[in-house]
Design a protein around this motif. Sequence first.
Motif, PDB file in Angstrom:
ATOM      1  N   ALA A   5       0.839  -1.200   0.000  1.00 51.10           N
ATOM      2  CA  ALA A   5       0.000   0.000   0.000  1.00 51.10           C
ATOM      3  C   ALA A   5       0.871   1.247   0.000  1.00 51.10           C
ATOM      4  O   ALA A   5       1.958   1.269   0.553  1.00 51.10           O
ATOM      5  N   SER A   6       0.345   2.271  -0.616  1.00 52.16           N
ATOM      6  CA  SER A   6       1.075   3.527  -0.707  1.00 52.16           C
ATOM      7  C   SER A   6       0.992   4.261   0.626  1.00 52.16           C
ATOM      8  O   SER A   6      -0.078   4.428   1.196  1.00 52.16           O
ATOM      9  N   SER A   7       2.150   4.707   1.144  1.00 43.86           N
ATOM     10  CA  SER A   7       2.142   5.462   2.391  1.00 43.86           C
ATOM     11  C   SER A   7       1.943   6.950   2.132  1.00 43.86           C
ATOM     12  O   SER A   7       1.655   7.698   3.049  1.00 43.86           O
ATOM     13  N   PHE A   8       2.114   7.376   0.888  1.00 40.68           N
ATOM     14  CA  PHE A   8       1.834   8.757   0.495  1.00 40.68           C
ATOM     15  C   PHE A   8       1.421   8.750  -0.960  1.00 40.68           C
ATOM     16  O   PHE A   8       2.046   8.096  -1.795  1.00 40.68           O
ATOM     17  N   VAL A  66       4.830   7.442  -2.466  1.00 42.24           N
ATOM     18  CA  VAL A  66       5.835   6.627  -1.794  1.00 42.24           C
ATOM     19  C   VAL A  66       5.207   5.251  -1.663  1.00 42.24           C
ATOM     20  O   VAL A  66       4.234   5.063  -0.938  1.00 42.24           O
ATOM     21  N   VAL A  67       5.744   4.306  -2.421  1.00 45.01           N
ATOM     22  CA  VAL A  67       5.201   2.954  -2.464  1.00 45.01           C
ATOM     23  C   VAL A  67       6.327   1.986  -2.125  1.00 45.01           C
ATOM     24  O   VAL A  67       7.324   1.924  -2.838  1.00 45.01           O
ATOM     25  N   THR A  70      10.155   2.848  -2.609  1.00 48.02           N
ATOM     26  CA  THR A  70      10.350   3.619  -3.829  1.00 48.02           C
ATOM     27  C   THR A  70       9.567   4.925  -3.765  1.00 48.02           C
ATOM     28  O   THR A  70       8.438   4.961  -3.292  1.00 48.02           O
ATOM     29  N   LEU A  71      10.195   5.982  -4.279  1.00 45.68           N
ATOM     30  CA  LEU A  71       9.530   7.265  -4.471  1.00 45.68           C
ATOM     31  C   LEU A  71       9.227   7.383  -5.954  1.00 45.68           C
ATOM     32  O   LEU A  71      10.126   7.269  -6.790  1.00 45.68           O
ATOM     33  N   VAL A  72       7.954   7.580  -6.277  1.00 41.01           N
ATOM     34  CA  VAL A  72       7.537   7.768  -7.663  1.00 41.01           C
ATOM     35  C   VAL A  72       7.056   9.206  -7.782  1.00 41.01           C
ATOM     36  O   VAL A  72       6.078   9.596  -7.158  1.00 41.01           O
ATOM     37  N   ALA A  73       7.779   9.999  -8.567  1.00 36.63           N
ATOM     38  CA  ALA A  73       7.455  11.411  -8.758  1.00 36.63           C
ATOM     39  C   ALA A  73       7.346  11.671 -10.255  1.00 36.63           C
ATOM     40  O   ALA A  73       8.357  11.774 -10.949  1.00 36.63           O
ATOM     41  N   GLY A  74       6.119  11.754 -10.740  1.00 37.17           N
ATOM     42  CA  GLY A  74       5.925  11.912 -12.180  1.00 37.17           C
ATOM     43  C   GLY A  74       6.387  10.661 -12.891  1.00 37.17           C
ATOM     44  O   GLY A  74       5.960   9.553 -12.578  1.00 37.17           O
ATOM     45  N   GLU A 138       1.143  18.901   0.547  1.00 39.41           N
ATOM     46  CA  GLU A 138       1.269  18.269   1.863  1.00 39.41           C
ATOM     47  C   GLU A 138       2.726  17.927   2.150  1.00 39.41           C
ATOM     48  O   GLU A 138       3.109  16.756   2.211  1.00 39.41           O
ATOM     49  N   PRO A 139       3.590  18.938   2.343  1.00 40.17           N
ATOM     50  CA  PRO A 139       5.011  18.642   2.503  1.00 40.17           C
ATOM     51  C   PRO A 139       5.347  17.847   3.765  1.00 40.17           C
ATOM     52  O   PRO A 139       6.215  16.969   3.727  1.00 40.17           O
ATOM     53  N   GLN A 140       4.664  18.116   4.869  1.00 42.36           N
ATOM     54  CA  GLN A 140       4.952  17.381   6.100  1.00 42.36           C
ATOM     55  C   GLN A 140       4.608  15.904   5.943  1.00 42.36           C
ATOM     56  O   GLN A 140       5.341  15.029   6.426  1.00 42.36           O
ATOM     57  N   ALA A 141       3.510  15.601   5.283  1.00 39.22           N
ATOM     58  CA  ALA A 141       3.107  14.206   5.079  1.00 39.22           C
ATOM     59  C   ALA A 141       4.097  13.474   4.175  1.00 39.22           C
ATOM     60  O   ALA A 141       4.416  12.299   4.424  1.00 39.22           O
ATOM     61  N   LEU A 142       4.607  14.144   3.155  1.00 37.94           N
ATOM     62  CA  LEU A 142       5.595  13.510   2.272  1.00 37.94           C
ATOM     63  C   LEU A 142       6.887  13.240   3.021  1.00 37.94           C
ATOM     64  O   LEU A 142       7.459  12.157   2.913  1.00 37.94           O
ATOM     65  N   VAL A 143       7.359  14.199   3.812  1.00 34.58           N
ATOM     66  CA  VAL A 143       8.598  14.000   4.584  1.00 34.58           C
ATOM     67  C   VAL A 143       8.397  12.873   5.585  1.00 34.58           C
ATOM     68  O   VAL A 143       9.283  12.035   5.775  1.00 34.58           O
ATOM     69  N   ALA A 144       7.235  12.823   6.232  1.00 31.12           N
ATOM     70  CA  ALA A 144       6.962  11.757   7.183  1.00 31.12           C
ATOM     71  C   ALA A 144       6.931  10.394   6.482  1.00 31.12           C
ATOM     72  O   ALA A 144       7.433   9.406   7.021  1.00 31.12           O
ATOM     73  N   ALA A 145       6.359  10.325   5.288  1.00 31.02           N
ATOM     74  CA  ALA A 145       6.309   9.062   4.546  1.00 31.02           C
ATOM     75  C   ALA A 145       7.713   8.621   4.120  1.00 31.02           C
ATOM     76  O   ALA A 145       8.029   7.430   4.158  1.00 31.02           O
ATOM     77  N   LEU A 146       8.560   9.577   3.742  1.00 28.22           N
ATOM     78  CA  LEU A 146       9.932   9.237   3.370  1.00 28.22           C
ATOM     79  C   LEU A 146      10.736   8.774   4.585  1.00 28.22           C
ATOM     80  O   LEU A 146      11.554   7.867   4.481  1.00 28.22           O
TER      81      LEU A 146
END
Length: 151
Positions: A5-8, A66-67, A70-74, A138-146
Amino acid sequence: MQPSASSFDERLTAPRSWWLIAFLIGVACALMFLPLGTLPMLGALAGGAVLSAMAVSGYGSVRIRVVGHTLVAGDATIPLSALGDAEVLDAEEARAWRSYKADTRAFMLLRSYVPTAVRVKVTDPADPTPYLYLSTREPQALVAALAAVPA
């Protein structure tokens, strides 16, 4: 086997005002075809609105996820093991990092209508990219997921 599951997961959708502009482009197309009659005018209205809406939808369909590990960005897929610290950028700092502080070698997933961003250092010595600049609402959520994914 199910993918983890995707965390972000965030889609950087275009603002609502862009959809209004897409409709107004259709109206402008209709006005250009007005001298040719009603049917060409209606066709131009539909065609212009649909084509401009497709452009807005395509531009606003980029996702950051964030799966697993792995980080998938575009279109980019980056293993989290190649990434270092992530930094939340407020609107002013994000503007600075996408203008005068920017490095030409950086990977930038940039959307001007999203004021905040995250800057993630790239620690892979084989990769010449110094950091990733990711526009996000949602920058805080992305940093937390990373940070939540173990190394």
